[in-house]
Design a protein around this motif. Structure first.
Motif, mmCIF file in Angstrom:
data_model
loop_
_atom_site.group_PDB
_atom_site.id
_atom_site.type_symbol
_atom_site.label_atom_id
_atom_site.label_comp_id
_atom_site.label_asym_id
_atom_site.label_seq_id
_atom_site.Cartn_x
_atom_site.Cartn_y
_atom_site.Cartn_z
ATOM 1 N N ASP A 21 0.848 -1.185 0.000
ATOM 2 C CA ASP A 21 0.000 0.000 0.000
ATOM 3 C C ASP A 21 0.886 1.239 0.000
ATOM 4 O O ASP A 21 1.550 1.544 0.997
ATOM 5 C CB ASP A 21 -0.900 -0.040 1.236
ATOM 6 C CG ASP A 21 -1.819 1.151 1.360
ATOM 7 O OD1 ASP A 21 -1.357 2.304 1.162
ATOM 8 O OD2 ASP A 21 -3.001 0.955 1.671
ATOM 9 N N ALA A 22 0.914 1.977 -1.120
ATOM 10 C CA ALA A 22 1.810 3.129 -1.267
ATOM 11 C C ALA A 22 1.558 4.197 -0.204
ATOM 12 O O ALA A 22 2.496 4.818 0.297
ATOM 13 C CB ALA A 22 1.678 3.732 -2.662
ATOM 14 N N GLY A 23 0.311 4.414 0.157
ATOM 15 C CA GLY A 23 0.001 5.395 1.191
ATOM 16 C C GLY A 23 0.549 4.979 2.548
ATOM 17 O O GLY A 23 1.113 5.786 3.282
ATOM 18 N N LYS A 24 0.408 3.713 2.870
ATOM 19 C CA LYS A 24 0.935 3.200 4.137
ATOM 20 C C LYS A 24 2.464 3.262 4.136
ATOM 21 O O LYS A 24 3.079 3.615 5.143
ATOM 22 C CB LYS A 24 0.449 1.765 4.381
ATOM 23 C CG LYS A 24 0.861 1.219 5.729
ATOM 24 C CD LYS A 24 0.231 -0.137 5.994
ATOM 25 C CE LYS A 24 0.619 -0.625 7.382
ATOM 26 N NZ LYS A 24 0.014 -1.920 7.688
ATOM 27 N N ILE A 25 3.075 2.909 3.004
ATOM 28 C CA ILE A 25 4.532 2.986 2.881
ATOM 29 C C ILE A 25 4.988 4.422 3.133
ATOM 30 O O ILE A 25 5.898 4.669 3.924
ATOM 31 C CB ILE A 25 5.002 2.490 1.502
ATOM 32 C CG1 ILE A 25 4.771 0.978 1.369
ATOM 33 C CG2 ILE A 25 6.472 2.847 1.254
ATOM 34 C CD1 ILE A 25 4.985 0.423 -0.027
ATOM 35 N N ALA A 26 4.340 5.370 2.470
ATOM 36 C CA ALA A 26 4.708 6.788 2.635
ATOM 37 C C ALA A 26 4.573 7.218 4.092
ATOM 38 O O ALA A 26 5.451 7.905 4.622
ATOM 39 C CB ALA A 26 3.856 7.670 1.723
ATOM 40 N N ASN A 27 3.493 6.814 4.749
ATOM 41 C CA ASN A 27 3.270 7.202 6.151
ATOM 42 C C ASN A 27 4.304 6.583 7.086
ATOM 43 O O ASN A 27 4.824 7.262 7.980
ATOM 44 C CB ASN A 27 1.858 6.831 6.596
ATOM 45 C CG ASN A 27 0.805 7.704 5.953
ATOM 46 O OD1 ASN A 27 1.071 8.829 5.534
ATOM 47 N ND2 ASN A 27 -0.401 7.182 5.854
#
Length: 186
Positions: A21-27
């Protein structure tokens, strides 16, 4: 697909967290000051020159230079037929730090950044469209795999380019390499 594996450095056999999950990775990365974004890549010929690649992303490069004070940008590109691929892989495989942020935008292919925070190691398999900015002083290493195939735009505040200070730690040899993690992602 971009993936993040989080390992305990004292028990590196199995990751504690795995996500695509790109959003989770970024966070998760942002908690450590790491910038992670996904940009849209341009359609460029496979044999595009460094000048063509830098020209295609001139607006994005200028914006990052203005925002972060970068002085130089270049392109690094490796293919499986590069006769120096083993030497280059070994060069980046040992843990090191920089006195400036390490910024990479993947125009093509993939590579694996390992980021060492305390007793945790975050292994980020970056792919085409991924921008990662590792803050200065962050212990890390990079694994391009035995058959590297990637093109990245790099940005520097130091006009001399990539300058590393190796930590002398052996942690990179204790974590799963590209072959295991990229194979699991693909």
């Amino acid at each position: 697909m971009t993936t993040l594996n989080v390992f305990d450095q004292n028990a590196p056999a199995n990751p504690r967290v795995v996500t695509e999950d790109a959003g989770k990775i970024a966070n998760l990365l942002a908690e450590h000051g790491v910038r992670f974004e996904q940009w849209t890549t341009r359609d460029l010929p496979a044999d595009a020159s460094a000048e063509e690649i830098l020209g295609a992303y001139a607006d994005e490069i200028r914006a990052l230079k203005d925002e972060c004070g970068f002085q130089a940008a270049d392109v690094i590109s490796l293919n499986p037929d590069n006769p120096q691929k083993e030497v280059l892989r070994r060069k980046f495989l040992d843990e090191h730090v920089h006195s400036e942020d390490e910024v990479r935008f993947f125009v093509r292919g993939q590579g694996l950044f390992y980021l060492h925070f305390g007793d945790q190691v975050y292994a980020v398999l970056c792919q085409k469209d991924d921008l990662i900015s590792v803050p200065d002083g962050t212990r890390h290493w990079f694994d391009m795999g035995p058959e590297p195939e990637f093109t990245c735009i790099r940005l520097f505040t130091n006009p001399e380019g990539w300058v590393a200070d190796f930590t002398g730690e052996d942690i990179a040899s204790r974590l799963p390499r590209y072959e295991r993690l990229a194979g699991a992602a693909g």
